[in-house]
Enzyme design. Sequence first.
Site, PDB file in Angstrom:
ATOM      1  N   ASP A  31       0.865  -1.187   0.000  1.00  0.00           N
ATOM      2  CA  ASP A  31       0.000   0.000   0.000  1.00  0.00           C
ATOM      3  C   ASP A  31       0.903   1.239   0.000  1.00  0.00           C
ATOM      4  O   ASP A  31       1.938   1.249   0.671  1.00  0.00           O
ATOM      5  CB  ASP A  31      -0.898   0.017   1.252  1.00  0.00           C
ATOM      6  CG  ASP A  31      -2.201   0.752   1.008  1.00  0.00           C
ATOM      7  OD1 ASP A  31      -3.262   0.110   1.007  1.00  0.00           O
ATOM      8  OD2 ASP A  31      -2.148   1.994   0.793  1.00  0.00           O
ATOM      9  N   PHE A  73      -6.818  -4.691  -4.481  1.00  0.00           N
ATOM     10  CA  PHE A  73      -7.848  -3.734  -4.049  1.00  0.00           C
ATOM     11  C   PHE A  73      -7.398  -2.292  -4.280  1.00  0.00           C
ATOM     12  O   PHE A  73      -8.124  -1.363  -3.904  1.00  0.00           O
ATOM     13  CB  PHE A  73      -8.098  -3.884  -2.542  1.00  0.00           C
ATOM     14  CG  PHE A  73      -8.572  -5.236  -2.101  1.00  0.00           C
ATOM     15  CD1 PHE A  73      -9.922  -5.534  -2.046  1.00  0.00           C
ATOM     16  CD2 PHE A  73      -7.665  -6.219  -1.718  1.00  0.00           C
ATOM     17  CE1 PHE A  73     -10.363  -6.780  -1.615  1.00  0.00           C
ATOM     18  CE2 PHE A  73      -8.096  -7.468  -1.286  1.00  0.00           C
ATOM     19  CZ  PHE A  73      -9.451  -7.748  -1.238  1.00  0.00           C
ATOM     20  N   ALA A  74      -6.188  -2.106  -4.834  1.00  0.00           N
ATOM     21  CA  ALA A  74      -5.572  -0.770  -4.811  1.00  0.00           C
ATOM     22  C   ALA A  74      -6.062   0.117  -5.952  1.00  0.00           C
ATOM     23  O   ALA A  74      -5.287   0.481  -6.838  1.00  0.00           O
ATOM     24  CB  ALA A  74      -4.050  -0.914  -4.867  1.00  0.00           C
ATOM     25  N   ALA A  75      -7.324   0.481  -5.909  1.00  0.00           N
ATOM     26  CA  ALA A  75      -7.864   1.311  -6.992  1.00  0.00           C
ATOM     27  C   ALA A  75      -8.400   2.625  -6.442  1.00  0.00           C
ATOM     28  O   ALA A  75      -8.807   2.707  -5.286  1.00  0.00           O
ATOM     29  CB  ALA A  75      -8.995   0.575  -7.693  1.00  0.00           C
ATOM     30  N   TYR A 141     -14.440   5.470 -14.126  1.00  0.00           N
ATOM     31  CA  TYR A 141     -14.146   4.503 -13.066  1.00  0.00           C
ATOM     32  C   TYR A 141     -14.583   3.099 -13.490  1.00  0.00           C
ATOM     33  O   TYR A 141     -13.798   2.139 -13.479  1.00  0.00           O
ATOM     34  CB  TYR A 141     -14.852   4.910 -11.761  1.00  0.00           C
ATOM     35  CG  TYR A 141     -14.845   3.815 -10.732  1.00  0.00           C
ATOM     36  CD1 TYR A 141     -13.674   3.456 -10.080  1.00  0.00           C
ATOM     37  CD2 TYR A 141     -16.013   3.103 -10.428  1.00  0.00           C
ATOM     38  CE1 TYR A 141     -13.664   2.430  -9.149  1.00  0.00           C
ATOM     39  CE2 TYR A 141     -16.005   2.083  -9.504  1.00  0.00           C
ATOM     40  CZ  TYR A 141     -14.837   1.752  -8.871  1.00  0.00           C
ATOM     41  OH  TYR A 141     -14.817   0.718  -7.961  1.00  0.00           O
ATOM     42  N   ARG A 221     -30.043   0.881  -4.096  1.00  0.00           N
ATOM     43  CA  ARG A 221     -28.731   0.243  -4.157  1.00  0.00           C
ATOM     44  C   ARG A 221     -28.766  -1.055  -3.365  1.00  0.00           C
ATOM     45  O   ARG A 221     -29.650  -1.279  -2.558  1.00  0.00           O
ATOM     46  CB  ARG A 221     -27.648   1.161  -3.566  1.00  0.00           C
ATOM     47  CG  ARG A 221     -27.374   2.428  -4.376  1.00  0.00           C
ATOM     48  CD  ARG A 221     -26.628   2.108  -5.663  1.00  0.00           C
ATOM     49  NE  ARG A 221     -26.318   3.293  -6.433  1.00  0.00           N
ATOM     50  CZ  ARG A 221     -27.151   3.852  -7.324  1.00  0.00           C
ATOM     51  NH1 ARG A 221     -28.348   3.338  -7.532  1.00  0.00           N
ATOM     52  NH2 ARG A 221     -26.777   4.898  -8.002  1.00  0.00           N
TER      53      ARG A 221
END
Length: 330
Positions: A31, A73-75, A141, A221
């Site tokens: 990270d 997960f690094a977005a 995105y 949602r």
Amino acid sequence: MKVLVAGGAGYIGSHCVRQLLAAGHESVVLDNFAYGHRAAVPADAKLHDASLADAAALDCIFKSGRIDLVMHFAAFCYVGESVTAPLKYYLNNVTGTYTLLDAMLRHGVKKFVFSSTCATYGVPASLPIVEGMPQAPINPYGQTKLDVENALKALAHAQSISFAAFRYFNAAGAAEDGSIGEDHDPETHLIPLAIGAAQGIRPALQIFGTDYPTPDKTCLRDYVHVDDLSRAHIAVFDKLAKPGAALFYNLGTGAPTSVLEVIQAVEMVTQLKVPVKYAPRREGDPPALYANAAKAQRELGWKPKFRSIEPIVESAWRWHSRKPRGYEDR
Ligand code: UFG
């Protein structure tokens, strides 16, 4: 398994690291703390402070010990920002991911779990959404996530990597003990903003749009608990043993919940009033998104433990009442 978790200090990544460790796996966290939090990483996870675009750092990590599988997960994840700053999203979410995949392949690692999103579907033609429906993102995105899904398919075919792409619906909630939870800066998500407004530490909650074609005229949602999402990442391990496996799963509860219903749940759980303001629609918000997650249930035995909005908000409340200002590390 020894798992490299890119973005392991972020919201969903940090919950997944906890579950990996609890299940007896080893976690190596990568990270760069652009958005992640050091306090969210458990002491027994090895931590590398580096970007996923740093090929040299990745080489060191892969060389320093056998990695069996990579979770990514690094977005960057702000839909609105992706519209105004698309290159930031393409550079990190697409180019950064390709650098990670390239390093992984150079070191012979061929199992990958990818955080994708329901935003790849755009405005769905019908509901609930099933995996085979056309994907037509309406913002950069969602497009960046779809680009990576497509690259993964090609890599599974050409180089026999096996991967699972999980299309998350609305990640929500916090660890059951309230020790880690959601802390974005800036925060744009409904539940933390509603709780913060109720606590009096954020402004009145703006309700974006009261003219949608839904039962109470606000957006629907599918809120899915972050620990339920994490469990799917581990449940898929066996399937990734097959070289070239290319797996796509929706992860949601299937329960459509409106903005007003979320506010009611927050008021019920916190016993506080959520001050609200009515505002126009937010650009890029589809009226309704909810999942058919039968495939994950059928193939992975995945069934969300949190099936309705109240227990999800209760778990978020345990975190926000304990840490009203989050990790306080900015
Ligand atoms: N909302 C408000 N007021 C707010 C914030 C949100 O009314 O202050 C509404 C939104 O309009 C939307 C709902 O609450 O209808 C949920 O909004 P969030 O911002 O919490 O979540 P999104 O549905 O926009 O975003 C989520 C994920 C994204 C993903 C997207 C796909 O966070 O990563 O779903 O649509 F891309």
